[in-house]
Design a protein around this motif. Structure first.
Motif, PDB file in Angstrom:
ATOM      1  N   ALA A   3       0.812  -1.216   0.000  1.00  0.00           N
ATOM      2  CA  ALA A   3       0.000   0.000   0.000  1.00  0.00           C
ATOM      3  C   ALA A   3       0.847   1.267   0.000  1.00  0.00           C
ATOM      4  CB  ALA A   3      -0.924   0.006   1.217  1.00  0.00           C
TER       5      ALA A   3
ATOM      6  N   ASP B  30       0.950   3.743  -3.557  1.00  0.00           N
ATOM      7  CA  ASP B  30      -0.141   4.628  -3.953  1.00  0.00           C
ATOM      8  C   ASP B  30      -0.840   5.303  -2.773  1.00  0.00           C
ATOM      9  OD1 ASP B  30      -1.182   2.278  -3.154  1.00  0.00           O
ATOM     10  OD2 ASP B  30      -1.994   1.696  -5.100  1.00  0.00           O
ATOM     11  N   THR B  31      -0.095   5.552  -1.727  1.00  0.00           N
ATOM     12  CA  THR B  31      -0.626   6.359  -0.633  1.00  0.00           C
ATOM     13  C   THR B  31       0.231   7.611  -0.498  1.00  0.00           C
ATOM     14  OG1 THR B  31      -1.261   4.327   0.528  1.00  0.00           O
ATOM     15  CG2 THR B  31      -1.279   6.354   1.812  1.00  0.00           C
TER      16      THR B  31
ATOM     17  N   ASN C 286      -5.808   6.527  -7.915  1.00  0.00           N
ATOM     18  CA  ASN C 286      -5.801   5.061  -7.819  1.00  0.00           C
ATOM     19  C   ASN C 286      -7.002   4.420  -8.466  1.00  0.00           C
ATOM     20  OD1 ASN C 286      -3.521   5.179  -6.269  1.00  0.00           O
ATOM     21  ND2 ASN C 286      -4.657   5.273  -4.346  1.00  0.00           N
TER      22      ASN C 286
END
Lengths: 422, 141
Positions: free
Chosen positions: B91, B94-95, B140
């Motif tokens: 994760a 894309d955080t 996303n």
């Protein structure tokens, strides 16, 4: 359904993509196939991403949900509702803990309201999930009631499917109990649990508007507070008074045989009295005069509906009241037992099946309405938009009925042709 | 409604996290509110969370933005743990990772090297933070 209509304006590109995916024989794009495989393989990230796609109505979400469907059906789903501050999140936390202690995996979906002005939301239910820290087998997901996405209940039930397909044993859907949206949401559950906090008769009054009818289990939380006993008593009284409102509603939570109920009622009062003895709600009208006396004309009505089931099984689930102190975890195991009893009753009485039938029928209808609305929006856009048509109506060039006929005639013809063929 | 429709299909989800022992969450509350008013969906972690909890929440909630508020000075210990956790669940990429609070200048480069996109100190105008999020939130969806 007005919201569904306005959706089409919002993201026609996304939606029509999704639709095309749905209509063609499944031809999974590599991307989604991988995502689905990852979800079924138990990857939390994939599950989270799928729910995001469902929430956003992102391109391809329909294909995902439709492929997940065959993997669903094994989870038991409980819906929890109640006024703000009643202790829903705390109770859900303790429920999740208790399920985990029994070795079951848990999925939670907590729906919070969003601002009608900005669409923003602070989703606070997660703060209460303190008992399951670091336990990934409790998958907790906050969802906001995004007003404009159309069919929040559809999004919620799709998210439940994702959790189900992922392999969660127990799924809890939690939402504030005010308004049609919330009632629709909890109807995605097999067992609906309504939380009441003691000390305010007003709360119980509020329950009259819709929520009382849908509850299978009522929880008086904060049962260590003053006035808890009175709230339990009031609740009991109201439940006995509710005269089986489900007869005409066919919500799937109560008697499926509404037609029979009336027939039997007409058949004769003697039979009705006999079968009454299997049913607590019916008995109370005779034995608890103090309670039932004030009901006025209701005893007759409830007798009639109570007699709806000719077999030995109780046709109606008599709503249970459980007292809990969620912060201490008191009463939680009793609550789970009650959930299990309800589930067992659903299975034995054939209600589980009837409920699922009602639920899927409603889902099909909702999708049909939403998709039809999309098609109509496309058609409207092609004709220069609904406002152009409205201008023509104002100018008295045409009228709303003529416009509608004009737009829908081809569809009506198409339906006629199909009917002729078959 | 119009703002909502513009954002449709792309509502920015944020987790505002208080991690570690510091108990001052006024700033986190203010940010959460401002983000909400900007049309974001905000999940607030509550106080005294462990890095594991933050990771669990960020993964399950599938947030676009993770804003970590640290006023205790423990950022050099806590942030790497969170980054590791996010990486473990795939994760991290894309955080959008933000840190708010009191971070000495000499630590900023290190945090950036870890993958923190921006560090907002005391007195940062709210608009600046919101604009940064709107501009950099990963697409996303």
């Amino acid at each position: 359904m007005t919201s569904a209509g306005s959706d089409g304006v919002g993201d026609p590109a996304n939606e029509s993509d999704g639709q095309r995916d749905g209509r063609q024989p499944t031809e999974p794009t590599g991307d989604h196939a991988e995502l689905i495989a990852d979800l079924l393989d138990g990857q939390h990230r994939a599950l989270a991403r799928v729910i995001t796609k469902i929430e956003n109505r992102a391109p391809g979400y329909r294909e995902i949900v439709s492929q997940l469907h065959e993997h669903t059906g094994s989870a038991s789903v409980v819906g929890i509702t109640g006024s703000p501050g009643a202790g829903k999140s705390t109770l859900v936390d303790k429920l999740a803990k208790a399920y985990r202690d029994r070795g079951e995996t848990v999925g939670v979906i907590a729906v919070d309201p969003s601002s009608p002005y900005t669409g923003g939301a602070v989703l606070g239910d997660r703060i209460r999930m303190a008992s399951n820290v670091g336990d990934m087998d409790v998958f907790f997901r906050s969802m906001s009631a995004r007003g404009s996405l159309g069919g929040l209940s559809t999004a919620t039930s799709d998210a439940v499917k994702a959790l189900d397909a992922f392999g969660k044993d127990r799924i809890v859907v939690e939402t504030v109990g005010a308004g049609q949206n919330e009632v629709d949401i909890v109807k995605t559950a097999e067992t609906v649990c309504v939380l009441v906090q003691p000390g305010s008769g007003d709360d119980v009054q509020m329950l009259k508007a819709g929520i009382l009818e849908i509850g299978d289990v009522f929880v008086v939380n904060k049962a260590d507070m003053d006035g808890a006993n009175r709230t339990v008593a009031e609740l009991e009284e109201m439940l006995h008074m509710r005269e089986n409102p489900a007869v005409n509603l066919n919500t799937g939570h109560h008697g499926p045989v509404s037609g029979d109920a009336f027939e039997t009622a007409g058949a004769g009062g003697d039979d009705a009295d006999d079968s009454d003895h299997s049913d607590d709600a019916g008995d109370s009208d005779h034995s608890d005069d103090a309670d039932g006396g004030g009901d006025g004309g209701s005893p007759d009505d409830s007798d009639a509906t109570d007699s709806s089931d000719p077999s030995s099984l109780p046709a109606e689930w008599d709503p249970e009241i459980v007292e809990t102190v969620a912060t201490e975890g008191e009463g939680v195991s009793e609550l789970i037992e009650t959930f299990d009893e309800h589930r067992a009753w659903l299975e034995r009485s054939g209600q589980l099946r009837a409920q699922a039938r009602t639920r899927y029928a409603e889902e099909i209808r909702q999708l049909l309405r939403a998709d039809t609305a999309e098609l109509i929006e496309e058609l409207l856009a092609d004709r220069g938009g609904v406002e152009t048509l409205a201008e023509r109506v104002i100018a008295r060039e045409t009228d709303p009925y003529a416009v509608t006929d004009d737009l829908l005639d081809p569809l009506a013809d198409c339906v006629d042709d199909r009917l002729d063929e078959s | 409604m119009s703002t909502q429709q513009e954002r449709e299909g792309r509502t920015i989800r944020c987790l505002i996290a208080k991690v570690g022992l510091d108990g001052h969450d006024r700033g986190a509350h203010v940010i959460a509110r401002a983000f909400r008013d900007a049309g974001f969906e905000v999940i607030y972690s509550g106080l005294h969370r462990a890095p594991d909890e933050i990771v669990q929440a960020a993964v399950q909630e599938d947030v676009d933005v993770l804003g970590i508020s640290i006023l205790s000075g423990a950022h050099n210990t806590l942030v790497p743990k969170i980054v590791d956790g996010l990486e473990e669940y795939g994760a991290f990429e894309d955080t959008l990772l933000l840190v708010g609070g009191i971070v000495p200048d000499e630590d900023r480069e290190e945090l950036r090297a870890l993958g923190v996109a921006e560090i907002f100190g005391p007195g940062t105008p709210m608009e600046e933070t919101i604009e940064f999020v709107e501009e950099h939130a990963p697409d996303n969806r």
